[in-house]
Structure formats: structure tokens, C-alpha cells
Scaffold this active site. Structure first.
Site, short mmCIF file in Angstrom:
data_model
loop_
_atom_site.label_atom_id
_atom_site.label_comp_id
_atom_site.label_asym_id
_atom_site.label_seq_id
_atom_site.Cartn_x
_atom_site.Cartn_y
_atom_site.Cartn_z
N ASN A 108 0.76 -1.39 -0.02
CA ASN A 108 -0.09 0.06 -0.02
C ASN A 108 0.92 1.22 -0.20
OD1 ASN A 108 -2.48 -1.49 -0.12
ND2 ASN A 108 -2.71 -0.89 2.07
N LYS A 111 6.28 -18.17 -34.08
CA LYS A 111 5.61 -17.38 -34.43
C LYS A 111 4.61 -17.66 -35.95
CE LYS A 111 7.76 -14.17 -32.00
NZ LYS A 111 7.15 -13.45 -30.65
N LYS A 128 10.15 -22.38 -28.35
CA LYS A 128 9.45 -21.72 -27.22
C LYS A 128 7.89 -21.37 -27.40
CE LYS A 128 9.53 -17.37 -24.59
NZ LYS A 128 8.24 -16.79 -25.20
N ASP A 183 5.11 -18.83 -26.97
CA ASP A 183 4.90 -17.57 -26.67
C ASP A 183 4.32 -17.29 -25.29
OD1 ASP A 183 5.14 -14.44 -26.95
OD2 ASP A 183 5.33 -15.02 -29.10
N HIS A 199 9.00 -16.51 -18.15
CA HIS A 199 8.62 -15.32 -19.08
C HIS A 199 8.41 -14.16 -18.09
CE1 HIS A 199 7.13 -12.51 -22.17
NE2 HIS A 199 8.13 -13.15 -22.93
N ARG A 200 8.64 -12.87 -18.41
CA ARG A 200 8.44 -11.57 -17.59
C ARG A 200 7.16 -10.95 -18.09
NH1 ARG A 200 13.30 -7.44 -18.45
NH2 ARG A 200 13.31 -7.48 -20.64
N HIS A 250 13.61 -14.17 -18.93
CA HIS A 250 14.07 -13.19 -20.11
C HIS A 250 14.42 -11.77 -19.76
CE1 HIS A 250 11.66 -14.96 -23.59
NE2 HIS A 250 11.61 -15.86 -22.50
#
Length: 479
Positions: A123, A175, A201, A203, A294-295, A327
Site C-alpha cells: 500500500n 511465430k 518456445k 509465446d 517469461h516476464r 528473459h
């Protein structure tokens, strides 16, 4: 006088509001080896002294609240309170200060990043007396580090599992990231792995959508892994994203991956949450799975320089929570990443002991007491012309993760993977021969093109690609 009034009076209770700095600003305090230390970038509201702002951060992230309460007398505030013990101005910023806060270890549950962050970055970040607040760094003491398992396996164990040494590992994100059927997805995985990559990998946003359910994807990717291994004689892997809407579903997916015999799974640790991530890391260690992290969502938290949390803190938290890869930006690609700052948190991910170095954004000396290291993953807008710089910047203990830089090859996926592998092998050989990759990088790649038509074609396609935008989150003094 009523019994309740007598009780309040007997513990010295005096109602009212008092300045935070009277209790929580303690410049004479000598930090303990067991304290968690935090460096906050504080931007006070006009009229609020930096000492009061720093003390407010210490108070609101530990034992304090907005007014005096009589139950303060039922515990030892001196034992449990956070303390702002030092304040320094930020070079070039008239309204910003670095406030250093020490937290007693007893404030935090053992082995819980979730609990640590709930206090330190809770907070207090919405506190009205502050125009902005950013957590720049944390010092995690060995006494607290030892309550965490950390990465499921770590760098050396991963290399031993994969039987790959002396070079960075190569990967490729499939991709388009969304829309492929499971069979076509598996075909792309096979072609990339057969061409010479170590990993492919999922995605980060590939979970279990209508166009490709997770179980189908896992099965076709496992088939691709085994087929490419048989043809190349190398151990291969695909980061199967186990991230799901519930922890139970996430673990179910990891269990299925283990049953298929694949080497690695994946998690989106910020959107999934630290509790889920730590649970998955424990499962992976117990069951021999590597864990790729993964970030996704990190830039929401860390990109603005005056508010949020620097990625070096998120990187430290991940090392505690558990992950074998994460990453970490590229420095040279399409995503945000200052070179010195990136190298600073890359060391914090990999090394056992990292000295304080403000020139790289490291505010505290960090002793990891042999907690396994994490491989940084360079990913985002990189291609073969970047290979010398990536090899020089990240070194052997890293994963160089291409996407369009593999799948965008004019001859197809497998030739794209061949081009990546040839470029990497050329750079590693040149480095081992004593050549300077930073100076001779382009020449090294051109020489390799003479005996690799796949690499020559890739170099021709991407020779003019640049991502020349300034970094927003620069180190202080670099403006």
C-alpha cells in the site's frame, strides 16, 4: 476511570497523529547482517521533507499506520519496525531522493516472495504524501535466502542435463504467437530444432485457446522434440507453457509434460503470480523438469524511472521463487534495456556473490550463499547481425532467443535455424581465438557467410534492420 482507560494509560497511549520521522527516521541505526535492506527512489509531494517521506515509506511498509494506536504498547516497535537509516539526493534530480530502509527479518514469512512483496511494495506505493515511489534494489540477507529453494536446477545442472558446454544456448519463439493449429505449430518446432537450435518456445500468451488446446500442443511438440533428437543426435527441448487460470490446472499441465518425458516447461511468473511460480518451481525440482520463466507484464512495473520497481528487484525475486531461465532484455534488440543496468542484473541472476556497484545500478552487495543461478535469456528483435554483440555481452551462460530472426528466413524455418547456429559457432570460435567480437563482429559474420549460404541469405534480409530508440530507464547520471 474504566478498566479499558486504565489499560490504555498504563501502556503510555496518547491519541493523535505524529510525524513519521520521530519514530521511523533513525540515521544513527547500524544495519544488521540479518536485515532486508531496500533502496527506494522517493519523490515527495511539495512541502514534504525527504526525512519525513523516507520515514513514511519505512512506517507504511512495516508496522506504522496514519495515527497512533494504543495496541502499539502491546508489542516492541523497536524490534519490528522498518527504519529509514540514510537519505541521499539523486544526481540531476532536485525533487528525488534515495531512501534506504532496513527491515527486521522477523517481519517476513520464510520462503515467501509473496509475503515479502506484500509488505515492501504494498500500500505504501499509493501513499498521498509521495508523488512517486520506486524500489530500486533489495539486499536479501543469507539468513532469508536460505529459506528458499530457488531455481529448480540451476546453470550447471542444466548444462549437464543437456550435455551442452562452452557456448550460449540457442532458442526460437514460434511465430505467429497466436492462431496456429497444434500440428502446424509442432511442425515449426521440429524444423527449428532440426536446423540446429537447442530450444523452441511457446509465446507467453499461448496457454490453451480454442485454436490450439494445451494437450494437443504438448503432444505435437513432444513428437517434434523426439524426431529432431533422433536426427541430430543432440538433446532438444521446447518450453511448454504451463501457465493456467488456476494453480491446480498449471500443475496438471506440468505433470503431463513430465509424463511425455520432455525436459522443460514454462511459466509467466508475473501474471501467474509468485505463489504459483514457487509451487511450480518446487514441482519441477522434485520431478526433473527445467523451468523457463517469461516476464510478461514487467514493463508495467519497471519501465518508468520514478515509480514502480526496477527489474533487478524482480530478477532477485525470481531467483528466490525459482526459475532456470528468465528473459532479461537484449541491449541491442527491440525491447527496453540499458547495457550497464542489464549487465548488473544479469550478474545478480548468475553469480554467487555480487559486489555493490552503483555504476551498474547495484545498490547493495548480494551474497546468494550458493543458491543456484539463473540463465538470462536475450530475446526480442534480434537476428544474425546481432550475434557477435550478444555473445560478447551475455557470455556463455545465457540463452539467445530468436523468433522472427529464425522464422523470417527467406528459405524457411530450418535454414533460419542453420543461420543462427552457424553465426553463433563462428562467434564462439572467433572469441576463443582471441578476436574482439565488439570490433570485428561484422567481419566475423561475413567470413562465415562464405561457407554457409543459409547465413548469407539471412544477412542479406536483415542488413538494414535497426531499433534506434533511446532507453527510457537509464542509470542516474546517463541522461
Amino acid at each position: 476511570m474504566s478498566p479499558q482507560t486504565e489499560t490504555k494509560a498504563s501502556v503510555g497511549f496518547k491519541a493523535g497523529v505524529k510525524e513519521y520521522k520521530l519514530t521511523y527516521y533513525t540515521p544513527e541505526y547500524e544495519t544488521k547482517d540479518t536485515d532486508i535492506l531496500a533502496a527506494f527512489r522517493v519523490t515527495p509531494q511539495p512541502g514534504v521533507p525527504p526525512e519525513e517521506a523516507g520515514a513514511a515509506v519505512a512506517a507504511e511498509s512495516s508496522t506504522g499506520t496514519w495515527t497512533t494506536v494504543w495496541t502499539d504498547g502491546l508489542t516492541s516497535l523497536d524490534r519490528y519496525k522498518g527504519r529509514c537509516y540514510h537519505i541521499e539526493p539523486v544526481p540531476g534530480e532536485e525533487t528525488q531522493f534515495i531512501a534506504y530502509v532496513a527491515y527486521p527479518l522477523d517481519l517476513f514469512e520464510e520462503g515467501s516472495v509473496t509475503n515479502m512483496f506484500t509488505s515492501i511494495v504494498g500500500n505504501v506505493f499509493g501513499f498521498k504524501a509521495l508523488a512517486a515511489l520506486r524500489l530500486e534494489d533489495l539486499r536479501i540477507p543469507p539468513a532469508y535466502t536460505k529459506t528458499f529453494q530457488g531455481p529448480p536446477h540451476g546453470i550447471q545442472v542444466e548444462r549437464d542435463k543437456l550435455n551442452k558446454y562452452g557456448r550460449p544456448l540457442l532458442g526460437c519463439t514460434i511465430k505467429p504467437k497466436l492462431g496456429l493449429s497444434a500440428k502446424n505449430y509442432g511442425r515449426a518446432v521440429y524444423e527449428c530444432l532440426r536446423g540446429g537450435l537447442d530450444f523452441t518456445k511457446d509465446d507467453e500468451n499461448v496457454n490453451s485457446q480454442p485454436f490450439m488446446r494445451w494437450r494437443d500442443r504438448f503432444l505435437f511438440c513432444a513428437e517434434a522434440i523426439y524426431k529432431s533428437q533422433a536426427e541430430t543426435g543432440e538433446i532438444k527441448g521446447h518450453y511448454l507453457n504451463a501457465t493456467a487460470g488456476t494453480c491446480e490446472e498449471m500443475i496438471k499441465r506440468a505433470v503431463f509434460a513430465r509424463e511425455l518425458g520432455v525436459p522443460i516447461v514454462m511459466h509467466d511468473y508475473l501474471t501467474g503470480g509468485f505463489t504459483a511460480n514457487t509451487s511450480l518451481a518446487h514441482y519441477c525440482r522434485d520431478n526433473g523438469l527445467l523451468l523457463h520463466i517469461h516476464r510478461a507484464m514487467h514493463a508495467v512495473i519497471d519501465r518508468q524511472k520514478n515509480h514502480g520497481m526496477h527489474f533487478r528487484v524482480l530478477a532477485k525475486a525470481l531467483r528466490l521463487s525459482g526459475g532456470d531461465h528468465i528473459h532479461a532484455g537484449t541491449v541491442v534488440g527491440k525491447l527496453e534495456g540499458d547495457r550497464e543496468s542489464t549487465l548488473g542484473f544479469v550478474d545478480l541472476l548468475r553469480d554467487d556473490y555480487v559486489e555493490k556497484d552503483r555504476s551498474r545500478g547495484i545498490f547493495f552487495t548480494q551474497d546468494w550463499v550458493s543458491l543456484p543461478g539463473v540463465l538470462p535469456v536475450a530475446s526480442g528483435g534480434i537476428h544474425v547481425w546481432h550475434m557477435p554483440a550478444l555473445t560478447e555481452i551475455f557470455g556463455d551462460d545465457s540463452v539467445l532467443q530468436f523468433g522472427g530472426g529464425t522464422l523470417g528466413h527467406p528459405w524457411g524455418n530450418a535454414p533460419g535455424a542453420v543461420a543462427n547456429r552457424v553465426a553463433l559457432e563462428a562467434c564462439v570460435q572467433a572469441r576463443n581465438e582471441g578476436r574482439d567480437l565488439a570490433v570485428e563482429g561484422n567481419e566475423i559474420i561475413r567470413e562465415a557467410c562464405k561457407w554457409s549460404p543459409e547465413l548469407a541469405a539471412a544477412c542479406e534480409v536483415w542488413k538494414e534492420i535497426r531499433f534506434n530508440f533511446p532507453t527510457i530507464d537509464k542509470l542516474d547520471g546517463q541522461e
